[in-house]
Design an enzyme around this catalytic site. Sequence first.
Site, short mmCIF file in Angstrom:
data_model
loop_
_atom_site.label_atom_id
_atom_site.label_comp_id
_atom_site.label_asym_id
_atom_site.label_seq_id
_atom_site.Cartn_x
_atom_site.Cartn_y
_atom_site.Cartn_z
CG LEU A 105 -2.00 -1.13 1.35
CD1 LEU A 105 -2.70 -0.80 2.62
CD2 LEU A 105 -2.84 -0.97 0.00
CG ASP A 106 0.39 4.37 -2.76
OD1 ASP A 106 1.21 3.51 -3.27
OD2 ASP A 106 -0.61 4.78 -3.40
NE ARG A 107 6.14 8.08 4.55
CZ ARG A 107 7.12 8.85 4.72
NH1 ARG A 107 8.10 8.68 3.90
NH2 ARG A 107 7.48 9.30 6.22
CG HIS A 190 1.32 5.60 -7.06
ND1 HIS A 190 1.62 5.23 -5.73
CD2 HIS A 190 2.25 6.42 -7.41
CE1 HIS A 190 2.39 5.65 -5.29
NE2 HIS A 190 2.99 6.53 -6.11
CE LYS A 193 -2.84 7.27 -3.22
NZ LYS A 193 -1.46 7.34 -2.61
#
Length: 241
Positions: A105-107, A190, A193
């Site tokens: 998962l992204d930060r 990503h 997004k």
Amino acid sequence: MPKERLDKLLASQGLGSRSDMQKAIRAGRVTIGGTVCRSPADKIDPEDRELCLDGRPIQYRRYLYLMMNKPAGILCVSRDPKVPTVVDLLPAEFRRKGLFPAGRLDRDTVGLVIITNDGDYAHRVLSPAKKVVKRYQALLDGPVGTEEVKAFAEGVKLADGTLCRPAALRLLPQEPGPLAEVEITEGKYHQVKRMFAAVGRRVLWLKRCAIGGLILDASLPEGGCRELTAPEQALVWEKCQ
Ligand code: URA
């Protein structure tokens, strides 16, 4: 199962470091099949004879499967020299070698992460061929409607020309803002997004709520984790497309 050194085996069960275990063994706190063993180098098969520490039987488990509610600001990797990772957040009882998050998962993304030391399991969760469904909630910078739902269902083309697999987009009640739920079966960089960017929307907040039929436990606080039961481990294959 192959035999392993006693100190290594005990440390692999989250009972302490290898040197802690060597001390415990030398102090006579460990029994194998009822007999005290004081040699950390002795090799044993944990499925063969009962192992006890301080008289308490050790339920040997080769693999650990954890569910974490990842907070924002934490990296979804095993180790990083600068930034805390999901593995750093694990309580002492779960700390052991070889644990890693099954998927990134992204930060700034929050929500469900599976952490395990079972490479085959993680590989199957991540394999695009398995088409495991990942469900996200996204807070957007503006509303989306039937046009975007149709575009997602047909397969969005990202800015770099990459074509995504068809994805289910659902509009949620507009609280606290334009909120949408999306289900994808792949894990491009990503991806969520970039999919929204492709239809002109920016994701302000992103949460993973489910992997297959495994839903994030609502009672887990941010940064909290717990073990998955065997039926829960299998739930990830539910809804595979
Ligand atoms: N898609 C994203 O854009 N970010 C994530 O963290 C996960 C999926």
